[in-house]
Write an enzyme that holds these catalytic residues in place. Structure first.
Site, PDB file in Angstrom:
ATOM      1  CE1 TYR A  13      -5.469  -6.070   4.656  1.00 16.64           C
ATOM      2  CE2 TYR A  13      -7.366  -4.928   3.725  1.00 16.64           C
ATOM      3  CZ  TYR A  13      -6.037  -4.944   4.091  1.00 16.64           C
ATOM      4  OH  TYR A  13      -5.272  -3.822   3.876  1.00 16.64           O
ATOM      5  CE1 TYR A 141      -3.304  -1.355   6.536  1.00 17.84           C
ATOM      6  CE2 TYR A 141      -3.609   0.591   5.164  1.00 17.84           C
ATOM      7  CZ  TYR A 141      -3.416  -0.770   5.287  1.00 17.84           C
ATOM      8  OH  TYR A 141      -3.322  -1.541   4.150  1.00 17.84           O
ATOM      9  CG  ASP A 238       0.017   7.573   5.116  1.00 18.30           C
ATOM     10  OD1 ASP A 238      -0.671   8.034   4.192  1.00 18.30           O
ATOM     11  OD2 ASP A 238       0.087   6.351   5.380  1.00 18.30           O
ATOM     12  CE  LYS A 267      -6.680   4.789   1.308  1.00 17.71           C
ATOM     13  NZ  LYS A 267      -7.427   3.586   0.987  1.00 17.71           N
TER      14      LYS A 267
HETATM   15  N1  PMP Z   1      -1.714   4.866   4.120  1.00 20.63           N
HETATM   16  C1  PMP Z   1      -2.964   5.074   4.541  1.00 20.63           C
HETATM   17  C2  PMP Z   1      -3.214   6.121   5.589  1.00 20.63           C
HETATM   18  C3  PMP Z   1      -4.020   4.321   4.020  1.00 20.63           C
HETATM   19  O1  PMP Z   1      -5.272   4.518   4.474  1.00 20.63           O
HETATM   20  C4  PMP Z   1      -3.740   3.369   3.020  1.00 20.63           C
HETATM   21  C5  PMP Z   1      -4.833   2.521   2.394  1.00 20.63           C
HETATM   22  N2  PMP Z   1      -5.920   2.221   3.171  1.00 20.63           N
HETATM   23  C6  PMP Z   1      -2.416   3.198   2.602  1.00 20.63           C
HETATM   24  C7  PMP Z   1      -1.428   3.973   3.167  1.00 20.63           C
HETATM   25  C8  PMP Z   1      -2.054   2.183   1.555  1.00 20.63           C
HETATM   26  O2  PMP Z   1      -2.509   2.570   0.312  1.00 20.63           O
HETATM   27  P1  PMP Z   1      -2.760   1.473  -0.832  1.00 20.63           P
HETATM   28  O3  PMP Z   1      -3.895   0.630  -0.380  1.00 20.63           O
HETATM   29  O4  PMP Z   1      -3.062   2.302  -2.049  1.00 20.63           O
HETATM   30  O5  PMP Z   1      -1.494   0.697  -0.982  1.00 20.63           O
END
Ligand code: PMP
Length: 412
Positions: A13, A141, A238, A267
């Site tokens: 970003y 997100y 998610d 993650k």
């Molecule tokens: N979903 C959530 C809830 C996240 O917090 C993130 C990353 N911040 C993602 C998806 C995307 O994961 P990545 O950055 O490994 O593509």
């Protein structure tokens, strides 16, 4: 500080040349990042939720070197390997009963893409191709790829930038912004009106992370799932940010024992060592999906799977629940009092997540430099100053973070 970096390399970003210089990390150990210029800082970010065991952990290092001596990567098309098989078995074992099938990807965003594709293909193959929209809640997100972006918050996400390109989906009120009853009524009304076009609902359980670090009542999940079921809409959770203990349960869905139809993990899956994610679903959905049209080059990378196996074992054999409870107690006793501060709008704490929302946006560079002077690494954004430290952090190190947060607020 590196001028080539600043002038030629994109950071998250950010623009080129970056107005804010990135701090160079020379090495990392335990909860510490060793920065250029002999600066040692306690990492309060766990490298964006992932480094739950801290850095340079001997067990995780060993898992990688052992696997490295066998093979670092092989394609997953037509081939398989023990690290992936072991990891898939473990994930099926530790996630809700109904989830039995695993699709590995190389990042969280792609895990979300796979989840969205599964939902679309499922309905398509059932002869209901008109179910091609998604519903989510505001303030979410889910990643930066196109499908994931399209279900991020429409106001603070990138919808305005890519309007006309991003598919239009449905955004219900978030239980983190309005009362649970109002949020559920909004969800129900939207489902009643549009469910024949909606393939799935996707949401982050209980903690909305990068979209604003907001927390909502877990009971919403049970009720939202029931509404989705009633309206023939799949339910995707998610847990990329919240999975593997962060909120005090191994998976946040365990607060109410809700069973999603599809679950995304990432993650902390590898203890923050390597990029790996997984999308889990049920036998019934996998049968409905048929051939899933997705297959990344680095799918189920053996190094990443090996370190994930070691990380999960390390977590489950550690007193992680006690550690998280201790972190939550310290964050609560140190930060909640800031609610009375005239520069603070809100303080939100759950498990090993502590969020201070200020009344005004911060100058990120200034705040970051002040924090580094105090021996702490945080990545504030907008009005949010927050921490989600490695689970191995001790009291003294955590107090360094909370004291730095309080001192910086005074100095702003
Ligand atoms: N979903 C959530 C809830 C996240 O917090 C993130 C990353 N911040 C993602 C998806 C995307 O994961 P990545 O950055 O490994 O593509």
């Amino acid at each position: 500080m590196d001028t080539f970096d600043q002038n030629h390399i994109w950071h998250p970003y950010a623009k080129i040349p970056s107005p804010i210089k990135a701090h160079k990390v020379l090495s990392a150990e335990g909860v510490y990042l060793n920065l250029e210029g002999d600066k040692r800082v306690v990492d309060g970010m766990s490298s964006w939720w992932s480094a739950i065991h801290g850095y340079n952990h001997p067990t995780l290092n060993q898992a990688l070197t052992t696997q490295l001596s066998k093979m670092s990567h092989v394609m997953f098309g037509g081939l398989t390997h023990d690290p992936a098989i072991e990891l898939a078995k473990t994930l099926v074992d530790i996630t809700p009963e109904n989830l039995s099938e695993v699709f590995f990807t190389d990042s969280g965003s792609v895990a979300v893409e796979a989840a969205l594709k599964m939902a679309l293909q499922y309905w398509h193959n059932k002869g209901q191709a008109e179910k091609h929209k998604f519903i989510t809640i505001r303030g979410g997100y889910h990643g930066d790829t196109f499908g994931a972006m399209s279900v991020c918050d429409p106001d603070n996400g990138m919808h305005h930038l890519f309007s006309g390109v991003l598919p239009q989906h449905f955004f219900a009120k978030s239980p983190s912004m309005v009362s649970m009853d109002e949020a559920l009524a909004d969800l129900e009304n939207t489902l009643k009106a549009h469910s024949k076009h909606i393939a799935a609902m996707i949401l982050e359980p209980v903690v909305q992370g990068a979209g604003g670090m907001r927390i909502y009542n877990p009971q919403y999940l049970t009720k939202a799932k029931a509404l989705c079921q009633q309206h023939q809409v799949l339910f995707i959770l998610d847990e990329i940010a919240t999975g593997f203990g962060r909120t005090g349960e191994l998976f946040t869905l365990e607060y109410v024992d809700v069973e999603p139809d599809i679950l995304c993990l990432g993650k902390a899956l590898t203890g923050g060592y390597m990029t790996l994610a997984a999308t889990l679903t049920t036998d019934e959905i996998s049968q409905g999906v048929g051939t899933l049209m997705h297959g990344p080059t680095f799918m189920a990378n053996p190094l990443a799977c090996s370190v994930a196996n070691a990380s999960i074992e390390l977590l489950l054999n550690s007193p992680w629940q006690d550690n998280i409870a201790d972190i939550e107690t310290i964050l609560s006793s140190e930060l909640f009092s800031l609610r009375a501060h005239n520069k603070v709008a809100d303080v939100r704490i759950l498990g090993a997540i502590g969020v201070v929302e200020l009344n005004q946006e911060m100058d990120m560079e200034k705040v970051q430099n002040l924090l580094i002077e105090k021996g702490v690494w945080l990545r504030p954004y907008g009005k949010l100053l927050y921490t989600m430290p490695p689970f191995i952090i001790n009291k003294q190190e955590l107090l360094l973070i909370t004291k730095a947060i309080k001192a910086v607020i005074e100095e702003l």
